[in-house]
Write a protein that holds these residues in place. Sequence first.
Motif, mmCIF file in Angstrom:
data_model
loop_
_atom_site.group_PDB
_atom_site.id
_atom_site.type_symbol
_atom_site.label_atom_id
_atom_site.label_comp_id
_atom_site.label_asym_id
_atom_site.label_seq_id
_atom_site.Cartn_x
_atom_site.Cartn_y
_atom_site.Cartn_z
ATOM 1 N N MET A 148 0.826 -1.188 0.000
ATOM 2 C CA MET A 148 0.000 0.000 0.000
ATOM 3 C C MET A 148 0.872 1.254 0.000
ATOM 4 O O MET A 148 2.010 1.227 0.448
ATOM 5 C CB MET A 148 -0.892 0.011 1.244
ATOM 6 N N ALA A 149 0.276 2.331 -0.473
ATOM 7 C CA ALA A 149 1.016 3.582 -0.508
ATOM 8 C C ALA A 149 1.108 4.168 0.894
ATOM 9 O O ALA A 149 0.141 4.178 1.646
ATOM 10 C CB ALA A 149 0.318 4.562 -1.436
ATOM 11 N N VAL A 150 2.292 4.640 1.241
ATOM 12 C CA VAL A 150 2.519 5.241 2.543
ATOM 13 C C VAL A 150 3.071 6.643 2.307
ATOM 14 O O VAL A 150 4.018 6.806 1.542
ATOM 15 C CB VAL A 150 3.517 4.396 3.368
ATOM 16 N N PRO A 151 2.495 7.685 2.935
ATOM 17 C CA PRO A 151 3.031 9.025 2.726
ATOM 18 C C PRO A 151 4.446 9.154 3.277
ATOM 19 O O PRO A 151 4.778 8.563 4.312
ATOM 20 C CB PRO A 151 2.056 9.926 3.475
ATOM 21 N N LYS A 152 5.281 9.929 2.601
ATOM 22 C CA LYS A 152 6.678 10.059 3.019
ATOM 23 C C LYS A 152 6.812 10.921 4.262
ATOM 24 O O LYS A 152 7.736 10.739 5.028
ATOM 25 C CB LYS A 152 7.509 10.651 1.894
ATOM 26 N N GLY A 153 5.901 11.883 4.429
ATOM 27 C CA GLY A 153 5.992 12.743 5.611
ATOM 28 C C GLY A 153 4.664 13.431 5.840
ATOM 29 O O GLY A 153 3.752 13.361 5.018
ATOM 30 N N LYS A 154 4.555 14.108 6.990
ATOM 31 C CA LYS A 154 3.317 14.798 7.327
ATOM 32 C C LYS A 154 3.158 16.023 6.437
ATOM 33 O O LYS A 154 4.113 16.769 6.220
ATOM 34 C CB LYS A 154 3.341 15.221 8.785
ATOM 35 N N VAL A 155 1.958 16.196 5.929
ATOM 36 C CA VAL A 155 1.635 17.384 5.146
ATOM 37 C C VAL A 155 1.018 18.384 6.101
ATOM 38 O O VAL A 155 0.030 18.083 6.785
ATOM 39 C CB VAL A 155 0.661 17.036 4.000
ATOM 40 N N SER A 156 1.603 19.577 6.146
ATOM 41 C CA SER A 156 1.110 20.585 7.083
ATOM 42 C C SER A 156 -0.284 21.061 6.680
ATOM 43 O O SER A 156 -0.708 20.922 5.539
ATOM 44 C CB SER A 156 2.065 21.784 7.128
ATOM 45 N N ARG A 157 -0.996 21.642 7.640
ATOM 46 C CA ARG A 157 -2.355 22.123 7.367
ATOM 47 C C ARG A 157 -2.339 23.203 6.295
ATOM 48 O O ARG A 157 -3.232 23.256 5.455
ATOM 49 C CB ARG A 157 -2.979 22.676 8.644
ATOM 50 N N GLN A 158 -1.330 24.056 6.323
ATOM 51 C CA GLN A 158 -1.269 25.130 5.326
ATOM 52 C C GLN A 158 -1.083 24.563 3.916
ATOM 53 O O GLN A 158 -1.765 24.969 2.975
ATOM 54 C CB GLN A 158 -0.122 26.079 5.668
ATOM 55 N N ARG A 159 -0.185 23.602 3.763
ATOM 56 C CA ARG A 159 0.052 23.009 2.446
ATOM 57 C C ARG A 159 -1.168 22.238 1.956
ATOM 58 O O ARG A 159 -1.560 22.301 0.801
ATOM 59 C CB ARG A 159 1.270 22.092 2.517
ATOM 60 N N ARG A 160 -1.812 21.507 2.871
ATOM 61 C CA ARG A 160 -3.013 20.756 2.525
ATOM 62 C C ARG A 160 -4.138 21.698 2.099
ATOM 63 O O ARG A 160 -4.805 21.480 1.092
ATOM 64 C CB ARG A 160 -3.446 19.936 3.740
ATOM 65 N N ASP A 161 -4.356 22.769 2.852
ATOM 66 C CA ASP A 161 -5.448 23.686 2.552
ATOM 67 C C ASP A 161 -5.196 24.488 1.281
ATOM 68 O O ASP A 161 -6.140 24.848 0.584
ATOM 69 C CB ASP A 161 -5.685 24.617 3.736
ATOM 70 N N LYS A 162 -3.940 24.789 0.968
ATOM 71 C CA LYS A 162 -3.645 25.482 -0.286
ATOM 72 C C LYS A 162 -4.034 24.610 -1.477
ATOM 73 O O LYS A 162 -4.549 25.098 -2.468
ATOM 74 C CB LYS A 162 -2.153 25.818 -0.366
ATOM 75 N N ARG A 163 -3.785 23.334 -1.361
ATOM 76 C CA ARG A 163 -4.137 22.418 -2.440
ATOM 77 C C ARG A 163 -5.647 22.289 -2.571
ATOM 78 O O ARG A 163 -6.189 22.262 -3.666
ATOM 79 C CB ARG A 163 -3.502 21.042 -2.180
ATOM 80 N N ARG A 164 -6.357 22.237 -1.445
ATOM 81 C CA ARG A 164 -7.805 22.069 -1.487
ATOM 82 C C ARG A 164 -8.519 23.316 -1.983
ATOM 83 O O ARG A 164 -9.550 23.229 -2.624
ATOM 84 C CB ARG A 164 -8.316 21.722 -0.088
ATOM 85 N N SER A 165 -8.015 24.480 -1.648
ATOM 86 C CA SER A 165 -8.727 25.714 -1.986
ATOM 87 C C SER A 165 -8.307 26.289 -3.333
ATOM 88 O O SER A 165 -8.711 27.396 -3.673
ATOM 89 C CB SER A 165 -8.489 26.752 -0.893
ATOM 90 N N SER A 166 -7.510 25.573 -4.100
ATOM 91 C CA SER A 166 -7.046 26.120 -5.371
ATOM 92 C C SER A 166 -8.164 26.183 -6.409
ATOM 93 O O SER A 166 -8.032 26.857 -7.417
ATOM 94 C CB SER A 166 -5.899 25.278 -5.926
ATOM 95 N N HIS A 167 -9.298 25.501 -6.175
ATOM 96 C CA HIS A 167 -10.389 25.492 -7.139
ATOM 97 C C HIS A 167 -11.502 26.457 -6.759
ATOM 98 O O HIS A 167 -12.534 26.483 -7.395
ATOM 99 C CB HIS A 167 -10.968 24.078 -7.273
ATOM 100 N N TRP A 168 -11.338 27.236 -5.692
ATOM 101 C CA TRP A 168 -12.361 28.199 -5.271
ATOM 102 C C TRP A 168 -12.173 29.469 -6.055
ATOM 103 O O TRP A 168 -11.374 30.328 -5.695
ATOM 104 C CB TRP A 168 -12.231 28.484 -3.785
ATOM 105 N N LYS A 169 -12.922 29.606 -7.143
ATOM 106 C CA LYS A 169 -12.788 30.787 -7.982
ATOM 107 C C LYS A 169 -14.148 31.414 -8.187
ATOM 108 O O LYS A 169 -15.157 30.723 -8.266
ATOM 109 C CB LYS A 169 -12.193 30.413 -9.335
ATOM 110 N N LEU A 170 -14.183 32.713 -8.280
ATOM 111 C CA LEU A 170 -15.416 33.415 -8.586
ATOM 112 C C LEU A 170 -15.568 33.496 -10.096
ATOM 113 O O LEU A 170 -14.597 33.717 -10.816
ATOM 114 C CB LEU A 170 -15.398 34.832 -8.005
ATOM 115 N N THR A 171 -16.790 33.307 -10.573
ATOM 116 C CA THR A 171 -17.051 33.447 -11.999
ATOM 117 C C THR A 171 -18.108 34.515 -12.198
ATOM 118 O O THR A 171 -19.013 34.677 -11.371
ATOM 119 C CB THR A 171 -17.553 32.126 -12.602
#
Length: 62
Positions: A1-24
Amino acid sequence: MAVPKGKVSRQRRDKRRSSHWKLTAPTLVKCPSCGALCMPHRACPECGKYNGRTVIQVEEAK
């Protein structure tokens, strides 16, 4: 199984998640009867017509 190499910080995780929040900008079309811009598939707020019929009564500005 895939195992993450290290902990992803909350800031890095949230930047990835919120990259699709755009106003149209809202889609606007020209009213065929009066030429005002209005949202598609809705009665025109300027003249009150939809699909060639008067649907709502609009008071004229004095």
